[in-house]
Design an enzyme around this catalytic site. Structure first.
Site, short mmCIF file in Angstrom:
data_model
loop_
_atom_site.label_atom_id
_atom_site.label_comp_id
_atom_site.label_asym_id
_atom_site.label_seq_id
_atom_site.Cartn_x
_atom_site.Cartn_y
_atom_site.Cartn_z
N TYR A 98 43.59 34.33 41.20
CA TYR A 98 43.47 34.26 42.67
C TYR A 98 42.91 32.84 43.12
O TYR A 98 43.17 32.61 44.54
CB TYR A 98 42.41 35.30 42.97
CG TYR A 98 42.93 36.68 42.95
CD1 TYR A 98 43.53 37.08 44.01
CD2 TYR A 98 42.93 37.53 41.79
CE1 TYR A 98 44.13 38.57 43.92
CE2 TYR A 98 43.20 38.70 41.57
CZ TYR A 98 43.93 39.48 42.72
OH TYR A 98 44.67 40.54 42.69
N GLU A 140 40.80 45.87 40.08
CA GLU A 140 41.64 45.67 38.73
C GLU A 140 40.76 45.61 37.46
O GLU A 140 40.97 46.02 36.49
CB GLU A 140 42.29 44.24 39.08
CG GLU A 140 43.59 44.56 39.90
CD GLU A 140 44.01 43.28 40.69
OE1 GLU A 140 43.61 42.00 40.20
OE2 GLU A 140 44.43 43.00 41.69
#
Length: 396
Positions: A98, A140
């Site tokens: 990310y 996640e």
């Protein structure tokens, strides 16, 4: 929660960002793959990238997420984040990725919008990004913990125990763990990612629904060969090269298109190879002795093209209060006229409290959803699965 200051800034700049979002995401992927070509080779779907589908899906997700935060700054759109998180977990996405996305996405925003991106604007949109990213990272992380795997370490070798030709363009691969350890549990409707090494060395990944009922050592995947421009790389490889005794790298099971567990009227709607999660759900319902009404609706080109047709019918027949309705564009002799052509649910009984599950091409699901909404089924009770980029939001 989006801060009050950032909410005002994002609201003011959202029209300009939304107008340029397609250009921004296209520039973002160009930067990302130039810096990290391994991501295009081994993680992202090259066919979807070439067709621009992933760019449109990302643009739609960003715009929808930002709009939700502006309208509801106190929370995040959890349903959208859940769907993305399950997909990411099946790919083995990790938190550090990310940061890479943030770097190249915000560089692309600066390149496209130029001086309009003041420090205040940049900070506000960074807050939007990290609210979305941190929500996904948290989801996640939970998914990895539930599977008992380290973040990103979702892959396992499986052996092809059998291959069955279902139709000319659909084949079922029955798999067992290559190491002899127990197969992981899953919920009917979930999927796995399959990673194959292609002739050019790329390790491409695609998702396929688990068709078999939970339990036992075998897992079945029914794969339709994608033919078009371009042809499907992974489905073509599986059909042309994978036989009994071969090995495949398969992820842990993920996916949020799963039955809730309570007994309510169900409507299982599919088209084409979208029948695979529905067949899995029917297996689970039959095994559990489900007694509430179940309506099965499926659309296909013809009876011969309808993969798993016999199983679709037989499993429906095992339930005490269930009925199957099949629509075919080119039916055989004696097929009902009102089930010929495109699916039309307007005459199909839909009981109060019905919960609907959809899987198939996006235009098909949008049409079915519209029919169900018109019949009074609440939007919250209509659930869907998309394989490939989720363009639902991108198409409004």
């Amino acid at each position: 929660m989006l801060s009050e200051k950032s909410t005002a800034t994002v609201r003011a700049t959202l029209p300009a960002v939304a107008a340029a979002i397609d250009t921004i995401t296209e520039r973002f992927y160009g930067r990302l793959f130039a810096a990290h070509p391994e991501l295009l080779r081994d993680l992202f779907n090259r066919g979807n990238q070439a067709a621009g589908l992933q760019t449109r899906a990302l643009a739609g997700s960003i715009a929808a997420f930002a709009t939700h935060l502006v309208d509801h700054p106190e929370d995040r759109p959890h349903v959208m984040l859940s769907r993305i998180a399950h997909k990411h977990a099946s790919l083995g996405v990790t938190a550090d990725q990310y940061k890479v996305v943030h770097q190249h996405l915000f560089a692309a925003i600066g390149e496209v919008l130029g001086e309009a991106v003041t420090p205040e604007v940049a900070d506000a949109w960074a807050e939007v990004y990290w609210l979305m990213a941190n929500g996904l990272i948290a989801a996640e992380t939970r998914l990895y913990e539930e599977r008992g795997v380290l973040a990103g370490d979702v892959w396992r070798e499986w052996t092809v125990a059998a291959r069955v030709e279902e139709t000319p363009d659909c084949a079922t691969f029955r798999l067992r763990p290559a190491d002899g350890a127990p197969a992981p549990a899953f919920r009917p409707g979930q999927y796995v990612s399959v990673q194959v090494e292609l002739p050019d060395g790329a390790r491409q990944i695609r998702q396929y629904s688990l068709r078999s009922a939970p339990g036992g050592e075998l897992r079945s995947l029914t794969v339709k060969r994608v033919q078009g421009d371009p042809d499907g790389e992974v489905s073509g490889h599986l059909h042309a090269r994978v036989r009994e005794g071969d090995r495949l790298r398969v992820s842990a099971p993920y996916g949020d298109l799963v039955l809730a567990g309570d007994e309510v009227p169900l409507l299982l709607v599919s088209a084409g190879i979208g029948c695979t999660p529905m067949v899995s759900m029917l297996q689970g319902l039959a095994a559990d002795g489900y007694r509430a009404p179940v309506t099965v609706a499926h659309a296909d080109r013809s009876p011969a093209a309808h993969a798993l047709r016999e199983e679709h019918t037989a499993l429906t027949g095992r339930l005490p209060d269930a009925a199957a309705h099949f629509w075919y564009e080119a039916p055989g002799p004696g097929h009902p006229a009102d089930r010929t052509g495109l699916m039309d649910l307007t005459a199909l009984p839909v009981l109060p409290g019905t919960r609907a599950y959809l899987c198939g091409p996006l235009p098909f699901m949008r049409a079915v959803r519209g029919q169900l909404l018109a019949r009074g089924v609440p939007a919250a009770d209509i659930h869907y699965e998309v394989f490939g980029p989720d363009l639902w939001l991108a198409q409004g």
